[in-house]
Design an enzyme around this catalytic site. Structure first.
Site, PDB file in Angstrom:
ATOM      1  N   ASP A 151       0.739  -1.207  -0.080  1.00 13.89           N
ATOM      2  CA  ASP A 151      -0.177   0.106  -0.092  1.00 13.89           C
ATOM      3  C   ASP A 151       0.921   1.160  -0.018  1.00 13.89           C
ATOM      4  OD1 ASP A 151      -2.339   1.420   0.115  1.00 13.89           O
ATOM      5  OD2 ASP A 151      -3.342   0.173   1.685  1.00 13.89           O
ATOM      6  N   ASP A 210      -9.952   3.429  -3.842  1.00  9.08           N
ATOM      7  CA  ASP A 210     -10.619   2.138  -3.344  1.00  9.08           C
ATOM      8  C   ASP A 210     -12.015   2.187  -3.714  1.00  9.08           C
ATOM      9  OD1 ASP A 210      -8.352   2.130  -1.934  1.00  9.08           O
ATOM     10  OD2 ASP A 210      -9.493   2.247   0.255  1.00  9.08           O
TER      11      ASP A 210
HETATM   12  C1  GLA Z   1      -5.957   1.551   1.430  1.00 11.25           C
HETATM   13  C2  GLA Z   1      -6.194   0.533   0.458  1.00 11.25           C
HETATM   14  C3  GLA Z   1      -7.299  -0.526   0.781  1.00 11.25           C
HETATM   15  C4  GLA Z   1      -6.922  -1.063   2.043  1.00 11.25           C
HETATM   16  C5  GLA Z   1      -6.669  -0.083   2.897  1.00 11.25           C
HETATM   17  C6  GLA Z   1      -6.330  -0.714   4.387  1.00 11.25           C
HETATM   18  O1  GLA Z   1      -6.984   2.221   1.550  1.00 11.25           O
HETATM   19  O2  GLA Z   1      -6.232   1.205  -0.923  1.00 11.25           O
HETATM   20  O3  GLA Z   1      -7.276  -1.522  -0.228  1.00 11.25           O
HETATM   21  O4  GLA Z   1      -5.808  -2.192   2.135  1.00 11.25           O
HETATM   22  O5  GLA Z   1      -5.702   0.802   2.548  1.00 11.25           O
HETATM   23  O6  GLA Z   1      -5.878   0.280   5.315  1.00 11.25           O
END
Ligand code: GLA
Length: 792
Positions: A151, A210
């Protein structure tokens, strides 16, 4: 002679193809398939969930269909590294460690994935791997991890692509050094165009922010990811994020679009729902063998966008056996025909084409146009191949229809169009329309036709009436075409469309953002960019954020008297916009505003008006801010619904706000930097792992009648802020918390909201709104502004 040529081709061409397609498969030669806990569980991950999910993957048959990776997302570790500098699995969540789960998952014939972050902390505030790449990669390899999602929170980046490449390459090199094959999923949300540099660094890269379990999210991700098809291929895939199928926020039609389009885009198929409680319908969508085969086709080519107009998209994906998967995707809000000429795809010329519909299994033939009437938000996926002799196959016949909005007791016009796309004439065509009980439908023009040749249509006009008193809502109308094809063989094609019945708003004064528009979409109490509406520095809690040009239509039915609204260009954009309030055919108010200018207040007289239209033009994020609609015999002094009670406004100070875990650090101070009502709010600094900020009350709040709590929050320069709301309730001051929220962009503001019902309490406790002893907000990300904590 023809046959001879074909045979010769097969003999000559095959030997060339076979070795390429069967080249030693590298890592992720096909898009990875599996499960990740984040979408359904967020931080609530533990060993039991992972093991039970592995069990269900096997027992449900999904593992046999290719779902292989069981991936752990954020929040699996302790908040500090161990004395040896290694990451430590949280022993409360993973008593057997990650290696224990890995053994369990491996024994089931599956693989294990883990989550890390190319920054100092993960998005939820656990240790990140920036500067610790070697030790972390080795730790994961030692544990038997097979997949890493990496990430991008707290990344300390200067924002340059070079920095992204550096941070993500550092982990690739560290993974390579371990010698263990670990699929490497780059998760930087498409920020630095990873499709341009990710091939050779990781096996897949996120292309967007996301996903969430709502149609607008799915639609916008498809729009961003589909055109990136040329960058995908074996060992280097576009990743439009994990799936939401089964989580309840979308319809079955939308979830089938999700699965269809992920397969067409050769996306990783990572299940994001609780498989232990998944419905048969969810399992059927996730387990559709023929759709999975499109995704997992060994050619590994992502479907090309061959057309994309007016919300209708066609994708064309070549398959290893010579077939093509052709998806007809309708992102609009009504039934629509999506078509593509075979000559506009990679199909070779043929007398006709055989279409196998992969959700229904229906097989039809089409002469030269591949077409379907696709429901709103739906996708039809055909597996198509040339057909020499169409005579024995049912023709592809489409039944399209359009129906405007219905006002009860007033007739609306339905138009149906039946089109024969098959090779050969169909005969004795009869169209019928089925409406809900108590409604009437009458054909105004002929609904029958003796013969319909290839590529011709029968169009019929009907009058549809919903009886007086029909509640507003969406009602199904089914169009059926019956016909004869071949030698007296009966054929049928049916389509369902949704008819929208509108009612006028009830008496009272209300924020227009709480009234559903008949057509048009806007951010509800947010700007088009997803922040709180902000015009010339003024922040609004309510309003409709649009991107000009835009149009929102409301049915008033001669029941309302006035709309008062501010209008302006959102501070997040530049440019200028015009705002026009149309009352039926007349202009009731209008203004022209440029970015940076203060909002203009518009007052529109709506007496006697049936239809209200809010129209913007120009090129900017155009906001209707704090729009209030007055209906019935209410007066401008009546309260505006929904009513809210302010609990903390921070106008006179910090109002005794404290930090729940003072040992972890953090500060609070009154501030003028962000204020949603009045002029003051609260400025908070947080420790890296975040903290709870709030007040214990000497006299508890009695919030009887309220259903939700809200707070306005703005992130400062730091990205990856996450938080929740908590209350302490009842005689025992029980701690109840909820509303998982997160954002990844610096400088964004939003209203965080949670209903009392959504709060998670200790076993046996339900939150008691009449006795609220303390209110808390969880904040991290370094520097955050908070204002106007309130109950609605
Ligand atoms: C980010 C990622 C998500 C998830 C969250 C976890 O937003 O894009 O897919 O993994 O972090 O905190």
């Amino acid at each position: 002679m023809r046959r001879f040529v074909c045979l010769l081709l097969v003999v000559v061409v095959l030997p060339f193809f076979v070795p390429t397609a069967q080249a030693t498969p590298g890592l992720a030669a096909l898009p990875p398939m599996g499960f990740n806990n984040w979408n359904a569980f967020g931080c609530d991950v533990d060993e039991t969930l992972i093991k039970e999910t592995a069990d269900v993957l096997v027992s449900s048959g999904l593992a046999d269909r290719g779902y292989e990776y069981v991936n752990i997302d954020d929040c699996w570790s302790l908040r500090e590294r161990g004395p040896d500098g290694r990451l430590v699995p949280d022993p409360a969540k993973f008593p057997g460690g990650i290696s224990g789960v890995a053994d369990y998952v491996h024994a089931k014939g599956l693989k294990l994935g883990i989550y890390g972050d190319a920054g100092t902390k993960t998005c939820a505030g656990f240790p990140g791997s920036l500067g610790h790449e070697t030790v972390d990669a080795q730790t994961w390899a030692d544990w038997g991890v097979d997949y890493l999602k990496y990430d991008n929170c707290n990344n300390q980046s200067d924002g340059s692509q070079a920095d992204y490449i550096r941070r993500y390459t550092a982990m690739r090199d560290a993974l390579n050094k371990t010698g263990r094959p670990i699929v490497y999923a780059i998760c930087e949300w498409g920020t630095s165009q990873p499709w341009l540099w990710g091939n050779g660094v990781g096996q897949l890269w996120r292309t967007t922010g996301d996903i969430n379990d709502e149609w607008p999210s799915l639609k916008s991700i498809i729009a961003k990811n589909a055109p990136l098809a040329p960058y995908a291929g074996p060992g280097h895939w576009n990743d439009p994020d994990m799936m939401e199928i089964g989580n309840g926020g979308m319809t079955a039609t939308e979830y089938r679009t999700h699965m269809s389009m992920w397969a067409m885009m050769a996306a990783p198929l990572l299940i994001g729902t609780d498989l232990r409680t998944a419905s048969p319908e969810t399992l059927a969508i996730l387990g559709n063998r023929e759709i999975i085969a499109v995704d997992q086709d060994r050619l590994g080519v992502a479907g090309a966008v061959v057309s994309d107009r007016d919300g209708l998209m066609v994708l064309d994906k070549p398959l290893a056996n010579g077939d093509r998967a052709i998806a007809l995707y309708n992102s609009t809000d009504s039934l629509a025909t999506v078509s593509v000429p075979a000559s506009g795809t990679g199909l070779s010329r043929a007398p006709a084409y055989r279409l196998r519909e992969l959700w229904t299994g229906d097989v039809r033939q089409a002469k030269s146009t591949i077409s379907a009437a696709v429901p709103a938000h739906g996708t039809v996926v055909y597996r198509v191949r040339p057909l020499r002799d169409p005579a024995g196959t049912a023709p592809s016949v489409t039944a399209d229809a359009g129906l405007g909005t219905l006002v009860p007791d007033a007739g609306g016009t339905l138009t149906t169009t039946v089109t024969n796309r098959g090779a050969g004439t169909i005969t004795d065509v009869a169209v019928s329309a089925r409406v809900p009980d108590g409604w009437t439908v009458t054909a105004q023009t002929p609904a029958r036709q003796r013969r319909l040749a290839t590529d011709t249509s029968l169009t019929t006009t009907w009058t549809v009436t919903a009886p007086e008193g029909t509640p507003a809502g969406r009602y199904p109308v089914t169009i059926t075409a019956d016909y004869t094809w071949g030698r007296h063989r009966p054929g049928e094609t049916a389509s369902e469309l949704v008819s929208t019945v509108v009612n006028a708003p009830p008496d009272g004064r209300r924020h227009l953002s709480t009234v559903e528009p008949v057509t048009g979409t806007a951010g509800t109490d947010t700007s088009a960019g997803g922040s709180l509406i902000t015009i010339g520095g003024r922040v609004y809690q309510r309003g409709l954020g649009t991107t000009a040009p835009s149009e929102l239509v409301y049915y008033l039915g001669d029941r309302c008297t006035q709309l008062v609204t501010d209008a302006g260009v959102d501070d997040e954009s530049t440019g200028q916009a015009s705002f026009t309030v149309h009352a039926d055919d007349a202009v009731a108010a209008s203004a022209e505003v440029a970015s940076g200018e203060p909002p203009v207040t518009l007052t529109a007289d709506l007496t006697g008006v049936d239809w209200l239209r809010l129209v913007t033009a120009g090129t900017a994020h155009a906001d209707w801010a704090a729009p209030v609609l007055t209906c019935g015999d209410s007066t401008p002094n009546d309260p505006v619904e929904p009513e809210e009670e302010t609990l903390f406004s921070f106008e006179s100070g910090t109002e005794d706000f404290t930090i729940a875990n003072p040992g972890d650090g953090g500060t609070v101070a009154q501030s003028t930097a962000f204020a949603t009502e009045g002029t003051h709010g609260l400025e908070v600094t947080t420790p890296l792992g975040g903290n709870w900020y709030g007040a214990r009350l000497s006299v508890p709040f009695d919030l009887t009648g309220a259903t939700r709590l809200k707070v306005d929050v703005k992130a400062d320069a730091a990205a990856g802020t996450t938080g929740e709301i908590a209350v302490q309730t009842g005689a025992g001051w029980s701690w109840c918390q909820g509303s998982r929220w997160a954002w990844t962009d610096a400088g964004k503001s939003r209203t965080v909201s949670v209903t009392f019902e959504e709060l998670d309490c200790p076993a046996g406790v339900t939150p008691d709104p009449s006795q609220i002893h303390a209110v808390w907000v969880f904040l991290n990300g370094g520097h955050v502004y908070v204002d106007d904590i309130r109950a609605e």
